[in-house]
Design an enzyme around this catalytic site. Structure first.
Site, short mmCIF file in Angstrom:
data_model
loop_
_atom_site.label_atom_id
_atom_site.label_comp_id
_atom_site.label_asym_id
_atom_site.label_seq_id
_atom_site.Cartn_x
_atom_site.Cartn_y
_atom_site.Cartn_z
N TYR A 121 0.90 -1.35 0.17
CA TYR A 121 0.02 0.03 -0.03
C TYR A 121 0.76 1.24 0.06
O TYR A 121 1.89 1.39 0.85
CB TYR A 121 -1.13 -0.18 1.07
CG TYR A 121 -2.01 1.26 1.41
CD1 TYR A 121 -2.84 1.06 0.72
CD2 TYR A 121 -1.62 2.11 2.41
CE1 TYR A 121 -3.74 2.17 0.72
CE2 TYR A 121 -2.49 3.20 2.45
CZ TYR A 121 -3.40 3.30 1.63
OH TYR A 121 -4.35 4.30 1.69
N SER A 193 3.12 -6.66 2.14
CA SER A 193 2.09 -6.11 2.67
C SER A 193 0.83 -6.50 1.69
O SER A 193 0.39 -7.64 1.53
CB SER A 193 2.18 -4.63 2.94
OG SER A 193 1.19 -4.01 3.61
N ASP A 239 4.96 -6.09 13.88
CA ASP A 239 4.40 -5.66 12.87
C ASP A 239 3.00 -5.25 13.41
O ASP A 239 2.27 -5.94 13.89
CB ASP A 239 4.46 -6.71 11.70
CG ASP A 239 3.41 -6.04 10.48
OD1 ASP A 239 3.00 -5.19 10.43
OD2 ASP A 239 3.92 -6.74 9.53
N HIS A 269 6.62 -3.37 10.40
CA HIS A 269 6.17 -3.70 9.01
C HIS A 269 6.97 -3.71 8.04
O HIS A 269 6.70 -4.30 6.84
CB HIS A 269 4.77 -2.99 8.80
CG HIS A 269 3.96 -3.41 7.76
ND1 HIS A 269 3.29 -4.68 7.59
CD2 HIS A 269 3.30 -2.62 6.43
CE1 HIS A 269 2.75 -4.74 6.42
NE2 HIS A 269 2.62 -3.49 5.79
#
Length: 328
Positions: A121, A193, A239, A269
């Site tokens: 993202y 992700s 994360d 993350h």
């Protein structure tokens, strides 16, 4: 004249037994035909060691070293920034079905598996830029892609992985570009992700993809129990976005037909992205996993299964959780 003709005829008849063709000798039996055959490596799954002794002149066996010149890996060579092959890059002029693409490929002869890299993202090609030359220098044609929009969801990223794979194969089959003839038809994918969720979607929905590495993968309410291809989940211990317990671990446990590897490492993350985490170790694991499952190169197996990998697996400062389906 009549006497001369008779003499020539007689001589011809006398010589006939001397010039008649002898019957062909029986072919020698091939003692190895049909016997078990093993090899340290095979160039790909369609040319196994058994093809060397199957008695069929239309089949063959080829080792990885014969096929693409990749030497036997070592811990030091796999943890180096680049592998043994020289590489170059090529910008895809007209991406189809995804936003942008940069191909990194070996400049040596031969054909190699293709690998699609998909960011997360708000991510760009920079997300996984560290991995493109590392994979290419170990014998892969890598297309690092940018998405149609920075907010594309995991389902869309999965479709874009498939689109990028389609175009990579097309470029490999076309002429007039630097990767012509370099893509052997096998595909894999790595994503971060939402891009990791996209990798899982591609493995589930596109049979051309034979192995995948979802890193810190994110895809709410998704079911991947049908995925049967080898999958390496790389997650980050701290994360807050896509902790392994929320996504990767349930998926891992549900995939009963797949060979699997799960490694959790320190970090948040961003730990698989360019500039974060231990890239020597991450690179070694990813290169080894894809080399084993996309090229059937068993020389890379010890770095994932068995005593050679135990130094990594049992080091709590490096690995906080390790699961696998070894031996594979």
């Amino acid at each position: 004249m009549t006497a001369l003709i008779a003499l020539v005829t007689a001589i011809g008849l006398a010589l006939t037994p001397l010039t008649a063709a002898a019957p062909p000798a029986a072919a020698a039996d091939l003692l190895s035909q049909g016997k078990p055959a093993t090899s340290s490596s095979t160039e790909n799954g369609s040319i196994p060691a058994s093809a060397a002794v199957d008695g069929d002149t239309g089949t063959r066996w080829s080792s990885t070293l014969q096929g693409n010149g990749i030497p036997a890996p070592t811990t030091a060579s796999l943890e180096a920034t680049n592998g043994p092959l020289t590489t170059a890059t090529y910008t895809v002029p007209r991406p189809v079905g995804y936003g942008s693409g940069t191909v990194t490929y070996p400049t040596t002869g031969g054909s190699y598996p293709g690998v699609v890299l998909m960011p997360g993202y708000q991510g760009t090609q920079q997300n996984l830029q560290w991995l493109a030359p590392r994979l290419a220098s170990w014998g892969f044609v890598v297309i690092n892609v940018g998405t149609n929009t920075l907010t594309d969801d995991p389902a869309s990223r999965g479709r874009q992985i498939s689109a990028a794979g389609t175009q990579l194969l097309a470029l490999g089959n076309a002429t007039g570009n630097p990767i012509a003839g370099k893509v052997n038809g096998t595909l894999g994918a790595v994503g971060h992700s939402m891009g990791g969720g996209g990798v899982m979607a591609a493995l589930r929905d596109d049979p051309r993809f034979r192995a995948g590495v979802p890193t810190a993968p994110y895809y709410p309410n998704a079911n991947f129990s049908s995925v049967a291809d080898p999958t390496f989940f790389l997650t980050c211990e701290s994360d807050p976005v896509a902790h392994g317990n929320s996504y990767a671990v349930p998926w891992y446990n549900s995939m009963s037909r797949a060979e699997k590897l799960y490694i959790e490492v320190p970090g948040d993350h961003l730990c698989p992205m360019t500039g974060y985490g231990d890239k020597a170790k991450q690179g070694k694991w990813i290169v080894s996993f894809l080399s084993l499952w996309l090229r059937a190169d068993t020389r890379f197996r010890p770095f994932l299964c068995g005593p050679v990998r135990d130094g990594d697996k049992n080091n709590p400062s490096l690995v906080t959780r390790w699961m696998d389906t070894c031996p594979f």
